[in-house]
Design a protein around this motif. Structure first.
Motif, PDB file in Angstrom:
ATOM      1  N   ALA A 165      -5.343  -6.483   6.776  1.00 11.79           N
ATOM      2  CA  ALA A 165      -4.193  -6.174   5.929  1.00 11.79           C
ATOM      3  C   ALA A 165      -4.131  -4.675   5.618  1.00 11.79           C
ATOM      4  CB  ALA A 165      -4.264  -6.976   4.634  1.00 11.79           C
ATOM      5  N   ILE A 166      -5.295  -4.061   5.389  1.00 13.70           N
ATOM      6  CA  ILE A 166      -5.339  -2.621   5.137  1.00 13.70           C
ATOM      7  C   ILE A 166      -4.947  -1.853   6.391  1.00 13.70           C
ATOM      8  CG2 ILE A 166      -6.911  -0.691   4.696  1.00 13.70           C
ATOM      9  CD1 ILE A 166      -8.375  -2.455   2.697  1.00 13.70           C
ATOM     10  N   SER A 167      -5.407  -2.321   7.545  1.00 15.81           N
ATOM     11  CA  SER A 167      -5.053  -1.672   8.809  1.00 15.81           C
ATOM     12  C   SER A 167      -3.542  -1.692   9.019  1.00 15.81           C
ATOM     13  CB  SER A 167      -5.759  -2.377   9.976  1.00 15.81           C
ATOM     14  OG  SER A 167      -5.405  -1.788  11.208  1.00 15.81           O
ATOM     15  N   PHE A 168      -2.914  -2.824   8.730  1.00 17.89           N
ATOM     16  CA  PHE A 168      -1.459  -2.927   8.850  1.00 17.89           C
ATOM     17  C   PHE A 168      -0.782  -1.957   7.876  1.00 17.89           C
ATOM     18  CE2 PHE A 168       2.655  -4.535   7.549  1.00 17.89           C
ATOM     19  CZ  PHE A 168       3.251  -4.897   8.744  1.00 17.89           C
ATOM     20  N   TYR A 169      -1.248  -1.950   6.662  1.00 22.45           N
ATOM     21  CA  TYR A 169      -0.664  -1.103   5.613  1.00 22.45           C
ATOM     22  C   TYR A 169      -0.751   0.374   6.000  1.00 22.45           C
ATOM     23  CZ  TYR A 169      -0.443   1.369   1.105  1.00 22.45           C
ATOM     24  OH  TYR A 169      -0.149   2.247   0.094  1.00 22.45           O
ATOM     25  N   LEU A 170      -1.928   0.820   6.447  1.00 23.37           N
ATOM     26  CA  LEU A 170      -2.099   2.222   6.810  1.00 23.37           C
ATOM     27  C   LEU A 170      -1.282   2.584   8.046  1.00 23.37           C
ATOM     28  CD1 LEU A 170      -5.926   2.789   6.179  1.00 23.37           C
ATOM     29  CD2 LEU A 170      -3.984   3.279   4.677  1.00 23.37           C
ATOM     30  N   HIS A 171      -1.127   1.636   8.973  1.00 20.27           N
ATOM     31  CA  HIS A 171      -0.268   1.900  10.130  1.00 20.27           C
ATOM     32  C   HIS A 171       1.166   2.162   9.678  1.00 20.27           C
ATOM     33  CE1 HIS A 171       1.652   1.617  14.070  1.00 20.27           C
ATOM     34  NE2 HIS A 171       2.528   0.814  13.491  1.00 20.27           N
ATOM     35  N   MET A 172       1.642   1.363   8.746  1.00 23.36           N
ATOM     36  CA  MET A 172       3.010   1.538   8.254  1.00 23.36           C
ATOM     37  C   MET A 172       3.155   2.900   7.570  1.00 23.36           C
ATOM     38  SD  MET A 172       4.628  -1.056   9.299  1.00 23.36           S
ATOM     39  CE  MET A 172       6.178  -0.725   8.451  1.00 23.36           C
ATOM     40  N   LEU A 173       2.160   3.311   6.800  1.00 27.18           N
ATOM     41  CA  LEU A 173       2.228   4.610   6.139  1.00 27.18           C
ATOM     42  C   LEU A 173       2.252   5.745   7.164  1.00 27.18           C
ATOM     43  CD1 LEU A 173      -0.146   4.278   3.040  1.00 27.18           C
ATOM     44  CD2 LEU A 173       2.249   3.634   3.276  1.00 27.18           C
ATOM     45  N   ASP A 174       1.421   5.630   8.194  1.00 26.40           N
ATOM     46  CA  ASP A 174       1.409   6.642   9.254  1.00 26.40           C
ATOM     47  C   ASP A 174       2.747   6.673   9.989  1.00 26.40           C
ATOM     48  OD1 ASP A 174      -1.200   7.496   8.774  1.00 26.40           O
ATOM     49  OD2 ASP A 174      -2.071   6.022  10.136  1.00 26.40           O
ATOM     50  N   TYR A 175       3.257   5.491  10.327  1.00 27.19           N
ATOM     51  CA  TYR A 175       4.503   5.383  11.090  1.00 27.19           C
ATOM     52  C   TYR A 175       5.673   5.975  10.303  1.00 27.19           C
ATOM     53  CZ  TYR A 175       8.392   3.119  13.593  1.00 27.19           C
ATOM     54  OH  TYR A 175       9.542   2.880  14.290  1.00 27.19           O
ATOM     55  N   LEU A 176       5.635   5.820   8.990  1.00 26.68           N
ATOM     56  CA  LEU A 176       6.736   6.271   8.141  1.00 26.68           C
ATOM     57  C   LEU A 176       6.450   7.616   7.474  1.00 26.68           C
ATOM     58  CD1 LEU A 176       7.464   2.807   6.483  1.00 26.68           C
ATOM     59  CD2 LEU A 176       8.740   3.897   8.347  1.00 26.68           C
ATOM     60  N   SER A 177       5.325   8.231   7.851  1.00 25.60           N
ATOM     61  CA  SER A 177       4.941   9.549   7.316  1.00 25.60           C
ATOM     62  C   SER A 177       4.839   9.542   5.791  1.00 25.60           C
ATOM     63  CB  SER A 177       5.950  10.621   7.768  1.00 25.60           C
ATOM     64  OG  SER A 177       6.006  10.703   9.178  1.00 25.60           O
ATOM     65  N   ILE A 178       4.267   8.484   5.264  1.00 29.06           N
ATOM     66  CA  ILE A 178       4.035   8.383   3.821  1.00 29.06           C
ATOM     67  C   ILE A 178       2.604   8.852   3.547  1.00 29.06           C
ATOM     68  CG2 ILE A 178       3.884   6.831   1.835  1.00 29.06           C
ATOM     69  CD1 ILE A 178       5.883   4.993   3.243  1.00 29.06           C
ATOM     70  N   PRO A 179       2.407   9.865   2.720  1.00 30.52           N
ATOM     71  CA  PRO A 179       1.053  10.388   2.483  1.00 30.52           C
ATOM     72  C   PRO A 179       0.183   9.404   1.698  1.00 30.52           C
ATOM     73  CG  PRO A 179       2.622  11.416   0.986  1.00 30.52           C
ATOM     74  CD  PRO A 179       3.439  10.598   1.952  1.00 30.52           C
ATOM     75  N   TYR A 180      -1.119   9.475   1.934  1.00 29.80           N
ATOM     76  CA  TYR A 180      -2.073   8.626   1.209  1.00 29.80           C
ATOM     77  C   TYR A 180      -3.434   9.293   1.195  1.00 29.80           C
ATOM     78  CZ  TYR A 180      -3.234   7.136   5.990  1.00 29.80           C
ATOM     79  OH  TYR A 180      -3.579   7.108   7.316  1.00 29.80           O
ATOM     80  N   SER A 181      -4.329   8.759   0.418  1.00 28.18           N
ATOM     81  CA  SER A 181      -5.659   9.342   0.248  1.00 28.18           C
ATOM     82  C   SER A 181      -6.423   9.389   1.570  1.00 28.18           C
ATOM     83  CB  SER A 181      -6.458   8.529  -0.775  1.00 28.18           C
ATOM     84  OG  SER A 181      -7.814   8.942  -0.793  1.00 28.18           O
ATOM     85  N   SER A 182      -7.060  10.530   1.818  1.00 33.04           N
ATOM     86  CA  SER A 182      -7.864  10.674   3.045  1.00 33.04           C
ATOM     87  C   SER A 182      -9.092   9.775   3.020  1.00 33.04           C
ATOM     88  CB  SER A 182      -8.305  12.135   3.205  1.00 33.04           C
ATOM     89  OG  SER A 182      -9.103  12.540   2.097  1.00 33.04           O
ATOM     90  N   HIS A 183      -9.467   9.291   1.857  1.00 29.82           N
ATOM     91  CA  HIS A 183     -10.652   8.435   1.745  1.00 29.82           C
ATOM     92  C   HIS A 183     -10.401   7.027   2.286  1.00 29.82           C
ATOM     93  CE1 HIS A 183     -12.361  11.636  -0.570  1.00 29.82           C
ATOM     94  NE2 HIS A 183     -11.503  11.493  -1.575  1.00 29.82           N
ATOM     95  N   PHE A 184      -9.147   6.644   2.447  1.00 30.19           N
ATOM     96  CA  PHE A 184      -8.847   5.283   2.911  1.00 30.19           C
ATOM     97  C   PHE A 184      -9.371   5.029   4.319  1.00 30.19           C
ATOM     98  CE2 PHE A 184      -4.854   4.820   0.010  1.00 30.19           C
ATOM     99  CZ  PHE A 184      -5.692   4.737  -1.086  1.00 30.19           C
ATOM    100  N   LYS A 185      -9.389   6.054   5.156  1.00 26.15           N
ATOM    101  CA  LYS A 185      -9.824   5.894   6.538  1.00 26.15           C
ATOM    102  C   LYS A 185     -11.323   5.675   6.648  1.00 26.15           C
ATOM    103  CE  LYS A 185      -5.962   6.528   8.894  1.00 26.15           C
ATOM    104  NZ  LYS A 185      -5.401   5.508   9.808  1.00 26.15           N
TER     105      LYS A 185
END
Length: 254
Positions: A141-161
């Protein structure tokens, strides 16, 4: 619910303490498959209904993930029929599609998006745990969420990766399977026997005699004597074997 409706229903419930809507699940299909499907349906056409026959030989669990994700984003109804939103996403250009998807993500992930730009992977996992997800499903679920953020250029914490996938026994099973496999026998490459020093010396001695016999100044008598020595060295003439060299050269010479 029919036999084909085996996927988890994604829905919201009401928090008894606050009266606010609380999301109780999250999609966990491969994110790239989700974002690519709109262009695919734009080319191939949307089906009237996303029934089992539409997916062909795809596994039941994969079908469940895809349809569950579609329902989560209101792209199909309870009967798996495409909604107007799905038709709009398929029929528009990429820029407009991304704008619509961004609004959808903001609507469906207010809890995750509410984390700070310095939030840790543990804080993000807790958001999905509170939605009722556990184990490997959280990571998907996190992988899907982060993919969507990357695809839509929505910034997020670098620690999530930095999140480490939770252990579900898969790695241990693969390691055990590998350990149980028989080890192939070692391949022995035949070693070519090394020519003895004596044989090398004999070959060098014969070559020296041949070179001497081929010289322009060698007369017939000298050549006969040289060939006689060659025959002896090769054990043809029955005479004594060719002398061996020691340090400074042979002990005898023609």
């Amino acid at each position: 619910m029919t036999s084909e409706e085996t996927e988890e229903v994604v829905e919201t419930t009401t928090d008894s303490s606050t009266g606010a809507a609380r999301i109780t699940a999250a999609p966990y299909m491969p994110g790239k498959t989700f974002t690519n499907m709109f262009e695919k349906y734009a080319t191939d056409g949307l089906p009237d209904v996303f029934d089992i026959s539409f997916f062909g030989n795809i596994s039941g669990s994969t079908i469940a993930q895809i349809r569950s994700t579609m329902r989560y984003f209101d792209l199909i109804d309870d009967q798996y029929v495409p909604t107007d939103l799905m038709k709009e996403l398929v029929g528009t250009d990429e820029e407009t599609r991304k704008g619509l998807l961004k609004m959808m993500v903001e609507e469906k992930y207010p809890d995750a998006l509410g984390l700070s730009q310095n939030a840790t992977s543990g804080q993000l996992a807790k958001v999905f745990n509170e939605r009722g997800l556990t184990g490997a499903t959280v990571d998907k679920a996190i992988s899907f969420y982060l993919h969507m953020l990357d695809y839509l250029s929505i910034p997020y914490s670098s620690h999530f990766k930095k999140r480490r996938p939770s252990s579900n026994g898969g790695a241990r099973r693969r390691a055990a399977k590998k350990a149980a496999e028989p080890t192939p026998p070692p391949v022995h490459t035949p070693v070519k026997p090394k020519v003895s020093t004596e044989e090398e010396q004999k070959a060098a001695y014969v070559q020296t005699l041949l070179d001497l016999a081929k010289k322009d100044g060698a007369d017939a008598d000298l050549q006969d004597r040289i060939f006689d020595r060659i025959e002896k060295a090769l054990g043809i003439g029955g005479g004594p074997a060719a002398p061996t060299t020691t340090g400074g050269g042979t002990t005898d010479s023609p």
